[in-house]
Design a protein around this motif. Sequence first.
Motif, mmCIF file in Angstrom:
data_model
loop_
_atom_site.group_PDB
_atom_site.id
_atom_site.type_symbol
_atom_site.label_atom_id
_atom_site.label_comp_id
_atom_site.label_asym_id
_atom_site.label_seq_id
_atom_site.Cartn_x
_atom_site.Cartn_y
_atom_site.Cartn_z
ATOM 1 N N ASP A 349 -48.318 22.699 49.441
ATOM 2 C CA ASP A 349 -48.659 21.941 48.239
ATOM 3 C C ASP A 349 -48.385 20.477 48.528
ATOM 4 O O ASP A 349 -47.229 20.052 48.571
ATOM 5 N N ILE A 350 -49.429 19.699 48.761
ATOM 6 C CA ILE A 350 -49.290 18.302 49.158
ATOM 7 C C ILE A 350 -48.546 17.481 48.119
ATOM 8 O O ILE A 350 -47.917 16.470 48.435
ATOM 9 N N PHE A 351 -48.569 17.940 46.862
ATOM 10 C CA PHE A 351 -47.924 17.166 45.805
ATOM 11 C C PHE A 351 -46.411 17.358 45.759
ATOM 12 O O PHE A 351 -45.704 16.612 45.077
ATOM 13 N N LEU A 352 -45.891 18.338 46.472
ATOM 14 C CA LEU A 352 -44.451 18.604 46.442
ATOM 15 C C LEU A 352 -43.659 17.756 47.420
ATOM 16 O O LEU A 352 -42.476 17.498 47.201
ATOM 17 N N SER A 353 -44.264 17.347 48.507
ATOM 18 C CA SER A 353 -43.526 16.579 49.508
ATOM 19 C C SER A 353 -43.363 15.133 49.057
ATOM 20 O O SER A 353 -44.239 14.580 48.384
ATOM 21 N N PRO A 354 -42.263 14.476 49.425
ATOM 22 C CA PRO A 354 -42.032 13.098 48.988
ATOM 23 C C PRO A 354 -42.957 12.118 49.710
ATOM 24 O O PRO A 354 -43.437 12.386 50.817
ATOM 25 N N SER A 355 -43.179 10.974 49.076
ATOM 26 C CA SER A 355 -44.062 9.950 49.634
ATOM 27 C C SER A 355 -43.264 8.890 50.378
ATOM 28 O O SER A 355 -42.209 8.460 49.918
ATOM 29 N N GLY A 356 -43.804 8.449 51.499
ATOM 30 C CA GLY A 356 -43.185 7.380 52.271
ATOM 31 C C GLY A 356 -42.811 7.837 53.668
ATOM 32 O O GLY A 356 -42.634 9.027 53.924
ATOM 33 N N PHE A 357 -42.710 6.845 54.574
ATOM 34 C CA PHE A 357 -42.308 7.133 55.950
ATOM 35 C C PHE A 357 -41.649 5.894 56.534
ATOM 36 O O PHE A 357 -41.789 4.792 56.000
ATOM 37 N N PRO A 358 -40.913 6.037 57.643
ATOM 38 C CA PRO A 358 -40.186 4.894 58.209
ATOM 39 C C PRO A 358 -41.132 3.855 58.795
ATOM 40 O O PRO A 358 -42.289 4.142 59.097
ATOM 41 N N GLY A 359 -40.599 2.630 58.989
ATOM 42 C CA GLY A 359 -41.428 1.587 59.575
ATOM 43 C C GLY A 359 -40.732 0.269 59.815
ATOM 44 O O GLY A 359 -41.357 -0.687 60.259
ATOM 45 N N ILE A 360 -39.434 0.179 59.543
ATOM 46 C CA ILE A 360 -38.751 -1.109 59.656
ATOM 47 C C ILE A 360 -38.731 -1.620 61.094
ATOM 48 O O ILE A 360 -38.772 -2.828 61.338
ATOM 49 N N ASP A 361 -38.723 -0.706 62.077
ATOM 50 C CA ASP A 361 -38.676 -1.131 63.479
ATOM 51 C C ASP A 361 -40.049 -1.440 64.053
ATOM 52 O O ASP A 361 -40.155 -1.968 65.171
ATOM 53 N N LEU A 362 -41.117 -1.134 63.299
ATOM 54 C CA LEU A 362 -42.478 -1.353 63.791
ATOM 55 C C LEU A 362 -43.200 -2.488 63.079
ATOM 56 O O LEU A 362 -44.280 -2.899 63.519
ATOM 57 N N ARG A 363 -42.647 -2.991 61.998
ATOM 58 C CA ARG A 363 -43.327 -4.010 61.189
ATOM 59 C C ARG A 363 -43.741 -5.203 62.034
ATOM 60 O O ARG A 363 -44.915 -5.619 62.026
ATOM 61 N N LEU A 364 -42.811 -5.774 62.790
ATOM 62 C CA LEU A 364 -43.110 -6.976 63.564
ATOM 63 C C LEU A 364 -44.112 -6.698 64.695
ATOM 64 O O LEU A 364 -45.144 -7.377 64.786
ATOM 65 N N PRO A 365 -43.851 -5.736 65.588
ATOM 66 C CA PRO A 365 -44.815 -5.533 66.679
ATOM 67 C C PRO A 365 -46.192 -5.089 66.203
ATOM 68 O O PRO A 365 -47.205 -5.478 66.799
ATOM 69 N N LEU A 366 -46.258 -4.297 65.147
ATOM 70 C CA LEU A 366 -47.564 -3.890 64.621
ATOM 71 C C LEU A 366 -48.351 -5.085 64.103
ATOM 72 O O LEU A 366 -49.550 -5.227 64.379
#
Length: 479
Positions: A349-366
């Motif tokens: 059930d796609i609606f049961l899993s929480p939203s969001g994922f990590p990214g603080i270490d990739l913001r600058l290089p991306l």
Amino acid sequence: MMLDLAVVNGLVFLEGGFRLSDVGIKDGKFAMITEPGFLPEAARTIDASGKHVIPGGIDTHVHYRDPGHWERETFEVGTRAAAAGGCTTFFEHPISIPPQWNGKILKDRISICKGEDSSANDRHEKGSCVDFCFFGAAGGQHPEAIEPLADEGIVAYKTFLHDAPEGRDAEFEGLTSANNDQLYRVLEEVKKTGLTIAAHAEDNELVTGFIKRLREQGRQNENIAHCESRPPIVEIEAISKMLKFGKDVGCPIELVHVSTWQAMELAKQAKAEGQPVYVETCPHYLLLDESYVEKYGAYAKCNPALRKKEDVERLWDYVKDGTVDFIGSDHSPFLVSEKEKLDKNGNKDIFLSPSGFPGIDLRLPLMVTEGMKRGVSLEKIIELLSVNPAKCFNIFPQKGTITSGADGDLVIIDLNKEVTCRAEDSYSQAKGIMKVYEDWKLGCSVDCTVVRGRVVMENGVVDESASGWGEFVRPVRNH
């Protein structure tokens, strides 16, 4: 004078452009910036030949989970990921147990972040290795607590335009403006402080209705149903309301993680009319489209949802024309077991899993990588990642600049070195859910991160003894 640290022979970002310079740091502050070869002796010297030296990154949108869900990520571990990605100051947004809607809660979270809280020490929590600011929670439950919170040193306020999600009341106490009357009152209280309020701008009635219909159609097992439950109109409607309410009350507004070009256009028009509005977007809205949700399911699930490819392309127009003020990661750690949550019958059930994922270490290089591909200058990217966050939230020139007297925060990047993104290399406690950027080629390496003169990361290795080095940063109040 003996310097504590000298960074020499680098292309240094000074007053909006790059110049070959040497930088000296003493007692945590930038002490001298000279032509190459003119610094006095230093206790330590780093040769940045062939590399760019930029102000420390400021991530405007971070969710660590301490206290309440330390198993997802603690300040200690999460800030190592920040250091690895060239972030020297982060803005912590409230979702914790409880969120910081009053001064005592805020002080408790600051103590945990500094490694000074006794309960944190029971878990061997040693605190942040980079500096930090806090957003305060503002909601309809405790409007009388909003104005006093400004005196505790918060950098801005945050509210959500809906009731607490089912079963998450403790995480959202004092953080929600569940109806128009509550939102208007919250804005009135924030206006008294002179600070800005950020709103998670999605129309809750629309989202609730769309999810209900998709469930009735039996589509909860389809990944793309998440995107269909939060189409662009959900954000456009909520941002339109925030702009109207903010204008009527006279309260500065921050539009966080904007994902639609139509909402960007509304913000652009409001700015042109002189309304105080700050606009944030995130790397995932500029780089990923809804095909990633189809491929990765809950691991690419975020709110607002990822958009169609043509909409992603149009967002870049607003980066280039200055509508976007800064870029935050919306770093959101969760457990694999939470992302793969099943319903009571063991079905997806796609609606049961929480939203969001990590990214603080990739913001600058991306952002550096994609900016170079799209003809966005490195100078412009640095403004979005470092300079503008400091200016918009009144921590400039303490932060966001390499200038004599400013905090000695800097990052050394190498544009001549390509790095392959692999989740296993991340310092984040939530690296198990880092799927969407796996095997991406990054067009630069983050070689060194310095926080107030201390080298907290070098050549990909974080100095774990730096835990607790981070300090609480207060904005300059103009009110």
